[in-house]
Design a protein around this motif. Structure first.
Motif, mmCIF file in Angstrom:
data_model
loop_
_atom_site.group_PDB
_atom_site.id
_atom_site.type_symbol
_atom_site.label_atom_id
_atom_site.label_comp_id
_atom_site.label_asym_id
_atom_site.label_seq_id
_atom_site.Cartn_x
_atom_site.Cartn_y
_atom_site.Cartn_z
ATOM 1 N N ARG A 49 10.820 45.522 24.770
ATOM 2 C CA ARG A 49 10.715 44.478 25.806
ATOM 3 C C ARG A 49 11.469 44.809 27.091
ATOM 4 O O ARG A 49 11.559 43.960 27.967
ATOM 5 C CB ARG A 49 11.262 43.151 25.261
ATOM 6 C CG ARG A 49 10.495 42.618 24.087
ATOM 7 C CD ARG A 49 9.213 41.959 24.542
ATOM 8 N NE ARG A 49 8.408 41.530 23.420
ATOM 9 C CZ ARG A 49 7.124 41.237 23.542
ATOM 10 N NH1 ARG A 49 6.518 41.326 24.699
ATOM 11 N NH2 ARG A 49 6.438 40.865 22.497
ATOM 12 N N THR A 50 12.012 46.007 27.198
ATOM 13 C CA THR A 50 12.800 46.306 28.404
ATOM 14 C C THR A 50 11.880 46.615 29.594
ATOM 15 O O THR A 50 10.708 46.976 29.423
ATOM 16 C CB THR A 50 13.720 47.521 28.189
ATOM 17 O OG1 THR A 50 12.880 48.676 28.003
ATOM 18 C CG2 THR A 50 14.628 47.356 26.977
ATOM 19 N N LEU A 57 15.753 38.232 32.133
ATOM 20 C CA LEU A 57 16.554 39.461 32.047
ATOM 21 C C LEU A 57 18.044 39.132 32.109
ATOM 22 O O LEU A 57 18.841 39.723 31.382
ATOM 23 C CB LEU A 57 16.162 40.443 33.166
ATOM 24 C CG LEU A 57 14.776 41.075 33.012
ATOM 25 C CD1 LEU A 57 14.376 41.835 34.268
ATOM 26 C CD2 LEU A 57 14.730 42.025 31.809
ATOM 27 N N LEU A 58 18.407 38.171 32.978
ATOM 28 C CA LEU A 58 19.823 37.769 33.066
ATOM 29 C C LEU A 58 20.299 37.230 31.719
ATOM 30 O O LEU A 58 21.397 37.559 31.264
ATOM 31 C CB LEU A 58 20.008 36.666 34.116
ATOM 32 C CG LEU A 58 20.183 37.052 35.571
ATOM 33 C CD1 LEU A 58 20.704 35.844 36.345
ATOM 34 C CD2 LEU A 58 21.124 38.237 35.741
ATOM 35 N N ALA A 117 20.884 41.786 31.242
ATOM 36 C CA ALA A 117 20.514 42.967 32.030
ATOM 37 C C ALA A 117 21.203 42.930 33.402
ATOM 38 O O ALA A 117 21.481 41.850 33.928
ATOM 39 C CB ALA A 117 19.008 43.022 32.205
ATOM 40 N N ASP A 118 21.449 44.099 33.945
ATOM 41 C CA ASP A 118 22.151 44.211 35.230
ATOM 42 C C ASP A 118 21.100 44.525 36.302
ATOM 43 O O ASP A 118 20.830 45.688 36.598
ATOM 44 C CB ASP A 118 23.182 45.344 35.098
ATOM 45 C CG ASP A 118 23.945 45.539 36.387
ATOM 46 O OD1 ASP A 118 23.986 44.608 37.214
ATOM 47 O OD2 ASP A 118 24.492 46.646 36.573
ATOM 48 N N VAL A 119 20.462 43.475 36.850
ATOM 49 C CA VAL A 119 19.392 43.662 37.848
ATOM 50 C C VAL A 119 19.549 42.661 38.981
ATOM 51 O O VAL A 119 20.204 41.630 38.817
ATOM 52 C CB VAL A 119 17.975 43.457 37.256
ATOM 53 C CG1 VAL A 119 17.528 44.619 36.417
ATOM 54 C CG2 VAL A 119 17.892 42.145 36.468
ATOM 55 N N GLU A 160 15.668 41.211 43.842
ATOM 56 C CA GLU A 160 14.822 42.110 44.663
ATOM 57 C C GLU A 160 14.246 43.236 43.800
ATOM 58 O O GLU A 160 13.072 43.601 43.936
ATOM 59 C CB GLU A 160 15.630 42.721 45.815
ATOM 60 C CG GLU A 160 16.078 41.731 46.880
ATOM 61 C CD GLU A 160 17.244 40.835 46.433
ATOM 62 O OE1 GLU A 160 18.021 41.251 45.544
ATOM 63 O OE2 GLU A 160 17.356 39.716 46.968
ATOM 64 N N GLU A 161 15.083 43.761 42.905
ATOM 65 C CA GLU A 161 14.601 44.844 42.028
ATOM 66 C C GLU A 161 13.492 44.340 41.114
ATOM 67 O O GLU A 161 12.494 45.034 40.885
ATOM 68 C CB GLU A 161 15.755 45.378 41.154
ATOM 69 C CG GLU A 161 16.687 46.308 41.882
ATOM 70 C CD GLU A 161 17.988 46.562 41.109
ATOM 71 O OE1 GLU A 161 18.744 47.429 41.547
ATOM 72 O OE2 GLU A 161 18.248 45.889 40.089
ATOM 73 N N VAL A 162 13.665 43.118 40.610
ATOM 74 C CA VAL A 162 12.662 42.581 39.677
ATOM 75 C C VAL A 162 11.341 42.339 40.413
ATOM 76 O O VAL A 162 10.263 42.661 39.901
ATOM 77 C CB VAL A 162 13.175 41.291 38.991
ATOM 78 C CG1 VAL A 162 12.113 40.710 38.067
ATOM 79 C CG2 VAL A 162 14.442 41.580 38.202
ATOM 80 N N LEU A 163 11.427 41.808 41.647
ATOM 81 C CA LEU A 163 10.196 41.574 42.422
ATOM 82 C C LEU A 163 9.495 42.900 42.726
ATOM 83 O O LEU A 163 8.262 43.012 42.579
ATOM 84 C CB LEU A 163 10.523 40.817 43.721
ATOM 85 C CG LEU A 163 9.331 40.510 44.632
ATOM 86 C CD1 LEU A 163 8.261 39.682 43.909
ATOM 87 C CD2 LEU A 163 9.773 39.764 45.900
ATOM 88 N N ALA A 164 10.258 43.922 43.090
ATOM 89 C CA ALA A 164 9.662 45.232 43.386
ATOM 90 C C ALA A 164 8.978 45.786 42.136
ATOM 91 O O ALA A 164 7.873 46.346 42.195
ATOM 92 C CB ALA A 164 10.737 46.191 43.894
ATOM 93 N N ASP A 165 9.633 45.584 40.987
ATOM 94 C CA ASP A 165 9.107 46.069 39.716
ATOM 95 C C ASP A 165 7.783 45.370 39.362
ATOM 96 O O ASP A 165 6.810 46.013 38.954
ATOM 97 C CB ASP A 165 10.177 45.735 38.669
ATOM 98 C CG ASP A 165 10.091 46.607 37.459
ATOM 99 O OD1 ASP A 165 10.227 47.822 37.618
ATOM 100 O OD2 ASP A 165 9.852 46.053 36.359
ATOM 101 N N VAL A 166 7.763 44.046 39.550
ATOM 102 C CA VAL A 166 6.561 43.252 39.273
ATOM 103 C C VAL A 166 5.419 43.730 40.172
ATOM 104 O O VAL A 166 4.290 43.956 39.715
ATOM 105 C CB VAL A 166 6.850 41.741 39.487
ATOM 106 C CG1 VAL A 166 5.579 40.945 39.693
ATOM 107 C CG2 VAL A 166 7.637 41.171 38.305
#
Ligand code: DC
Length: 204
Positions: free
Chosen positions: A68-69, A139-140, A144-146, A149-155
């Motif tokens: 699930r990561t 994730l929080l 997770a250490d994110v 902005e990183e999550v939106l870019a990933d999506v």
């Protein structure tokens, strides 16, 4: 008697939660087809050949820890562009869809490629921002250490790869019911999904 429900859509739109609830409501079996690609992606990350990994996949692989990561999700999205990987996973998914007693499959291409004859098809979506915010909270909670902005870019990166690929791109089937969960509670989204399936059951 078989009855297949295809639930497609992008990451974090609520597809997984809706699929589980719909399967429980009707007493149907549920397959999260993303796990197939995640299991292959994880094996490839560990050095396996993508097509060999897909051909050798067994049900127990779907229970592996760590699927699930976000890292495995990206690995899954990358192996999922490979036509031979996809072909190796088709029979398992089609057999699942036709099992006696009914089945719910969620993924990206269930209503278009795996099971175009599914009795009910839904396409569950939400804006990239809403999906990223949901995924960030999840994730929080998992420590997770994110950053958001990183999550939106990933999506966005995963959406683009899943939508733009030549083989079985993510898109709604022509006869799918669209459910946009951007402004819906999960309870309302589940109710909308069940109402859409009930409407199809009355037609069949
Ligand atoms: O649903 P998920 O986030 O667990 O899926 C992970 C990746 O696997 C997704 O980015 C694309 C791929 N996938 C696919 O190509 N076809 C499917 N039916 C399910 C997932």
């Amino acid at each position: 008697m078989s009855f297949a429900i295809a639930i497609d859509g992008p990451a974090a739109a609520g597809k997984g939660t809706i699929s589980k609830a719909v399967a429980a409501h009707y007493g149907f079996a549920h397959l999260d087809t993303g796990l197939l690609y995640r299991a292959v992606g994880a094996k490839v990350r560990d050095g396996a050949d993508p097509v060999e990994a897909a051909k050798a996949l067994v049900a127990e692989d779907l229970d592996a820890a760590g699927l699930r990561t976000a890292e495995v999700a990206q690995a899954a999205s990358r192996v999922a562009v490979n036509a031979d990987v996809r072909a190796a996973l088709v029979d398992f998914q089609r057999a699942f869809a036709r099992r006696a007693g009914g089945a719910v499959l969620d993924g990206r291409d269930i209503g278009t490629v795996i099971c175009p004859e599914a009795e009910a098809k839904l396409f569950v979506t939400a804006s990239a921002e809403v999906r990223a915010a949901r995924r960030y909270r999840e994730l929080l909670e998992r420590g997770a250490d994110v950053t958001p902005e990183e999550v939106l870019a990933d999506v966005r990166e995963r959406d683009a790869r899943d939508t733009d690929r030549a083989e079985a791109p993510m898109r709604p089937a022509e006869d799918a019911t669209l459910i946009d969960t951007s402004a819906m509670s999960i309870e309302d989204a589940i109710a909308a999904a069940i109402a859409a399936v009930n409407a199809r059951r009355e037609e069949t």
